[in-house]
Design a protein around this motif. Structure first.
Motif, PDB file in Angstrom:
ATOM      1  N   GLY A   1       0.932  -1.260   0.115  1.00  0.00           N
ATOM      2  CA  GLY A   1       0.095   0.030   0.096  1.00  0.00           C
ATOM      3  C   GLY A   1       0.892   1.299  -0.065  1.00  0.00           C
ATOM      4  N   LYS A   2       0.276   2.330   0.227  1.00  0.00           N
ATOM      5  CA  LYS A   2       0.957   3.753   0.310  1.00  0.00           C
ATOM      6  C   LYS A   2       1.965   3.805   1.301  1.00  0.00           C
ATOM      7  CE  LYS A   2      -2.242   6.220  -2.749  1.00  0.00           C
ATOM      8  NZ  LYS A   2      -3.235   7.102  -2.863  1.00  0.00           N
ATOM      9  N   TYR A   3       1.388   3.182   2.567  1.00  0.00           N
ATOM     10  CA  TYR A   3       2.054   3.480   3.661  1.00  0.00           C
ATOM     11  C   TYR A   3       2.392   2.210   4.348  1.00  0.00           C
ATOM     12  CZ  TYR A   3      -0.106   7.959   3.073  1.00  0.00           C
ATOM     13  OH  TYR A   3      -0.636   9.151   2.381  1.00  0.00           O
ATOM     14  N   LEU A   4       3.826   2.061   4.561  1.00  0.00           N
ATOM     15  CA  LEU A   4       4.339   0.855   5.014  1.00  0.00           C
ATOM     16  C   LEU A   4       5.349   1.020   6.457  1.00  0.00           C
ATOM     17  CD1 LEU A   4       5.515  -0.884   1.882  1.00  0.00           C
ATOM     18  CD2 LEU A   4       3.398  -1.162   2.876  1.00  0.00           C
ATOM     19  N   SER A   5       5.375  -0.113   6.943  1.00  0.00           N
ATOM     20  CA  SER A   5       6.323  -0.026   8.230  1.00  0.00           C
ATOM     21  C   SER A   5       7.418  -1.256   8.087  1.00  0.00           C
ATOM     22  CB  SER A   5       5.505  -0.267   9.538  1.00  0.00           C
ATOM     23  OG  SER A   5       4.533   0.696   9.843  1.00  0.00           O
TER      24      SER A   5
ATOM     25  N   LYS B   1       4.654   2.583  -5.629  1.00  0.00           N
ATOM     26  CA  LYS B   1       3.361   2.944  -5.274  1.00  0.00           C
ATOM     27  C   LYS B   1       3.593   3.607  -3.558  1.00  0.00           C
ATOM     28  CE  LYS B   1       0.400  -0.193  -7.767  1.00  0.00           C
ATOM     29  NZ  LYS B   1      -0.837  -1.044  -7.465  1.00  0.00           N
ATOM     30  N   VAL B   2       4.388   3.087  -3.060  1.00  0.00           N
ATOM     31  CA  VAL B   2       4.765   3.289  -1.385  1.00  0.00           C
ATOM     32  C   VAL B   2       5.205   4.801  -1.511  1.00  0.00           C
ATOM     33  CG1 VAL B   2       6.011   2.713   0.648  1.00  0.00           C
ATOM     34  CG2 VAL B   2       5.500   0.942  -1.055  1.00  0.00           C
ATOM     35  N   LYS B   3       4.502   5.588  -0.679  1.00  0.00           N
ATOM     36  CA  LYS B   3       4.632   7.056  -0.359  1.00  0.00           C
ATOM     37  C   LYS B   3       5.410   7.258   0.857  1.00  0.00           C
ATOM     38  CE  LYS B   3       0.586   9.223  -2.853  1.00  0.00           C
ATOM     39  NZ  LYS B   3      -0.282   9.991  -2.568  1.00  0.00           N
ATOM     40  N   GLU B   4       5.304   6.475   1.828  1.00  0.00           N
ATOM     41  CA  GLU B   4       5.860   6.673   3.114  1.00  0.00           C
ATOM     42  C   GLU B   4       6.075   5.367   3.640  1.00  0.00           C
ATOM     43  OE1 GLU B   4       4.498   9.798   6.185  1.00  0.00           O
ATOM     44  OE2 GLU B   4       3.762   8.183   6.887  1.00  0.00           O
ATOM     45  N   ILE B   5       7.215   5.165   4.614  1.00  0.00           N
ATOM     46  CA  ILE B   5       7.642   3.844   5.091  1.00  0.00           C
ATOM     47  C   ILE B   5       8.402   4.280   6.545  1.00  0.00           C
ATOM     48  CG2 ILE B   5       9.876   3.788   4.049  1.00  0.00           C
ATOM     49  CD1 ILE B   5       9.709   0.870   4.245  1.00  0.00           C
ATOM     50  N   THR B   6       7.975   3.675   7.652  1.00  0.00           N
ATOM     51  CA  THR B   6       8.336   4.126   8.885  1.00  0.00           C
ATOM     52  C   THR B   6       9.371   3.077   9.373  1.00  0.00           C
ATOM     53  OG1 THR B   6       6.383   3.131   9.889  1.00  0.00           O
ATOM     54  CG2 THR B   6       6.093   5.522   9.713  1.00  0.00           C
ATOM     55  N   LEU B   7      10.333   3.439  10.261  1.00  0.00           N
ATOM     56  CA  LEU B   7      11.445   2.631  10.464  1.00  0.00           C
ATOM     57  C   LEU B   7      12.102   3.180  11.693  1.00  0.00           C
ATOM     58  CD1 LEU B   7      14.247   2.826   7.595  1.00  0.00           C
ATOM     59  CD2 LEU B   7      12.291   4.570   8.074  1.00  0.00           C
ATOM     60  N   ASP B   8      13.003   2.198  12.174  1.00  0.00           N
ATOM     61  CA  ASP B   8      13.766   2.765  13.404  1.00  0.00           C
ATOM     62  C   ASP B   8      15.230   3.308  12.669  1.00  0.00           C
ATOM     63  OD1 ASP B   8      15.319   0.631  12.766  1.00  0.00           O
ATOM     64  OD2 ASP B   8      14.852  -0.702  14.417  1.00  0.00           O
TER      65      ASP B   8
ATOM     66  N   THR C   1      11.608   8.380  10.471  1.00  0.00           N
ATOM     67  CA  THR C   1      12.047   7.681  11.909  1.00  0.00           C
ATOM     68  C   THR C   1      11.117   7.601  12.960  1.00  0.00           C
ATOM     69  OG1 THR C   1      14.512   8.114  11.243  1.00  0.00           O
ATOM     70  CG2 THR C   1      13.945   7.721  13.655  1.00  0.00           C
ATOM     71  N   ASP C   2      10.862   6.467  13.451  1.00  0.00           N
ATOM     72  CA  ASP C   2       9.951   6.257  14.402  1.00  0.00           C
ATOM     73  C   ASP C   2      10.136   7.244  15.874  1.00  0.00           C
ATOM     74  OD1 ASP C   2       7.708   5.394  15.706  1.00  0.00           O
ATOM     75  OD2 ASP C   2       8.854   3.952  16.984  1.00  0.00           O
TER      76      ASP C   2
ATOM     77  N   ARG D   1       2.746  12.696  11.051  1.00  0.00           N
ATOM     78  CA  ARG D   1       2.935  12.153  12.422  1.00  0.00           C
ATOM     79  C   ARG D   1       2.496  10.833  12.545  1.00  0.00           C
ATOM     80  NH1 ARG D   1       3.012  17.117  15.366  1.00  0.00           N
ATOM     81  NH2 ARG D   1       3.280  16.089  17.310  1.00  0.00           N
ATOM     82  N   SER D   2       3.480  10.056  11.342  1.00  0.00           N
ATOM     83  CA  SER D   2       3.276   8.600  11.377  1.00  0.00           C
ATOM     84  C   SER D   2       4.394   7.940  12.415  1.00  0.00           C
ATOM     85  CB  SER D   2       3.809   8.350   9.946  1.00  0.00           C
ATOM     86  OG  SER D   2       2.897   8.867   8.949  1.00  0.00           O
ATOM     87  N   THR D   3       4.150   6.992  12.802  1.00  0.00           N
ATOM     88  CA  THR D   3       4.953   6.178  13.827  1.00  0.00           C
ATOM     89  C   THR D   3       5.056   4.740  13.342  1.00  0.00           C
ATOM     90  OG1 THR D   3       3.431   5.502  15.526  1.00  0.00           O
ATOM     91  CG2 THR D   3       4.226   7.701  15.671  1.00  0.00           C
ATOM     92  N   ASN D   4       6.053   3.988  14.118  1.00  0.00           N
ATOM     93  CA  ASN D   4       6.212   2.537  13.902  1.00  0.00           C
ATOM     94  C   ASN D   4       5.244   1.813  14.822  1.00  0.00           C
ATOM     95  OD1 ASN D   4       7.409   1.338  11.809  1.00  0.00           O
ATOM     96  ND2 ASN D   4       9.063   0.527  12.628  1.00  0.00           N
ATOM     97  N   ALA D   5       4.026   2.234  15.319  1.00  0.00           N
ATOM     98  CA  ALA D   5       3.290   1.862  16.311  1.00  0.00           C
ATOM     99  C   ALA D   5       2.581   0.550  15.705  1.00  0.00           C
ATOM    100  CB  ALA D   5       2.289   2.740  16.890  1.00  0.00           C
ATOM    101  N   SER D   6       2.033   0.521  14.384  1.00  0.00           N
ATOM    102  CA  SER D   6       1.573  -0.548  13.895  1.00  0.00           C
ATOM    103  C   SER D   6       2.294  -1.824  13.790  1.00  0.00           C
ATOM    104  CB  SER D   6       0.997   0.003  12.443  1.00  0.00           C
ATOM    105  OG  SER D   6       2.276   0.363  11.586  1.00  0.00           O
ATOM    106  N   ALA D   7       3.477  -1.490  13.350  1.00  0.00           N
ATOM    107  CA  ALA D   7       4.551  -2.642  13.409  1.00  0.00           C
ATOM    108  C   ALA D   7       4.871  -2.965  14.831  1.00  0.00           C
ATOM    109  CB  ALA D   7       5.992  -2.265  12.862  1.00  0.00           C
TER     110      ALA D   7
END
Length: 317
Positions: A43-47, A100-107, A127-128, A279-285
């Motif tokens: 999707g557009k937003y990954l972790s 397609k990926v617009k944003e990816i959250t990571l450490d 960065t988370d 204000r995206s975080t890696n909380a979902s991961a």
């Protein structure tokens, strides 16, 4: 179920695995221990994060945030954290799909950044924030632990001296009933919390702690200021200014551990500031990792890794 129907549990599990579950016909079975890829779930937003599946062995997991930890959440599971093999498998996904990926959250791990940059070149890396705050909290706890060991040594020496003089040892007791050693041990959890979340007894313990150890108070204030930047800054520009001011305060604090954190933030400031876009975080991961652990506990451990991965992906991929 086996107990309810008066059946042999191990035999029922074996029958389910070998005949009822379609595990033997699983298309990805041959390479399941190395990698599993589900391009349709991108999707557009990954972790991206790492977790231990079995016996402490780490796996890198990419999840789709939109799925919210349900069906379609897993994009890829790759063995280990080594960059080259993970990139090799992810590049099997068509570039049109990966773009397609617009944003990816990571450490802040460089390996994760490299994977994200090569495999998802159009995505903004974020960065988370909680990994950044965790570093600051660990530095604060290090200061508390150092003082605790000093208090233990001091008490042991006092007990030894009292025995030599045939006296009874009486430790110093503060107004809340804590000894110095207990004060430092029991302050652990309150230092993780914001002052507004403290109970009445924690307020009293904190007051004594800060009176006795001004350096802990100073370090705690630095942690709270960093937390407030993430909570209150409304734009990248404001956050950048406040982080620069925080960096200056850290330099003047004299805390070596906090200087290390400040330097880490400086090296990762672009991806850290990207947090203030959405204000995206890696909380979902992290939440998905918790689901994996709960799933593993239902299995009472992982005896057959391939079958565990089969069931995991059947539910979440």
């Amino acid at each position: 179920m086996a107990e309810f129907y008066n059946l042999n549990g191990k035999k029922l599990q074996r029958q389910y695995r070998d005949y009822l579950s379609e595990f033997k016909q699983w298309k990805q079975k041959s390479h399941a221990k190395q990698y599993l890829i589900y391009p349709q779930n991108i999707g557009k937003y990954l972790s991206i994060d790492e977790t231990a599946l079995s016996k402490g062995e780490l796996y890198t997991i990419i999840t789709n945030k939109k799925a919210k930890g349900k069906k379609g959440a897993i994009v890829a599971i790759c063995a280990g954290t080594k960059v080259e093999p993970i990139i090799e498998q992810l590049l099997k996904i068509p570039s049109k799909t990966r773009n397609k990926v617009k944003e990816i959250t990571l450490d802040m791990a460089n390996s994760m950044k490299t994977i994200a940059r090569v495999c998802f070149p159009k995505a903004t890396q974020v960065t988370d924030r909680f990994h950044v705050q965790k570093l600051a909290l660990e530095a604060l706890q290090d200061i508390r632990i150092k003082h605790r060991w000093e208090a233990i040594d001091q008490e042991n020496n006092s007990i030894k001296l009292a025995k030599e003089k045939l006296h009874e040892f009486s430790p110093e007791i503060f107004d809340n009933g804590d000894t110095r050693k207990q004060l430092l041990a029991r302050s652990r959890y309150l230092l993780y919390k914001a002052p507004s979340d403290w109970t009445q007894s924690q307020h009293l313990r904190n007051k004594i702690l800060f009176q006795q150890y001004p350096d802990i108070k100073k370090a705690f204030e630095l942690v709270q200021k960093l937390r407030n930047i993430f909570n209150q800054a409304k734009s990248i520009q404001i956050a950048y200014t406040k982080l620069a001011q925080w960096y200056y305060q850290v330099e003047n604090s004299g805390f070596k551990a906090f200087n290390t954190i400040a330097n880490t933030i400086t090296l990762n400031y672009k991806s850290i500031l990207n947090y203030f876009i959405n204000r995206s975080t890696n909380a979902s991961a992290e939440a998905f990792n918790a689901k994996i652990k709960a799933f593993r506990s239902q299995f009472r451990g992982v005896n057959n890794l391939e079958f565990f991965l089969f069931r995991l992906t059947t539910i979440f991929a």
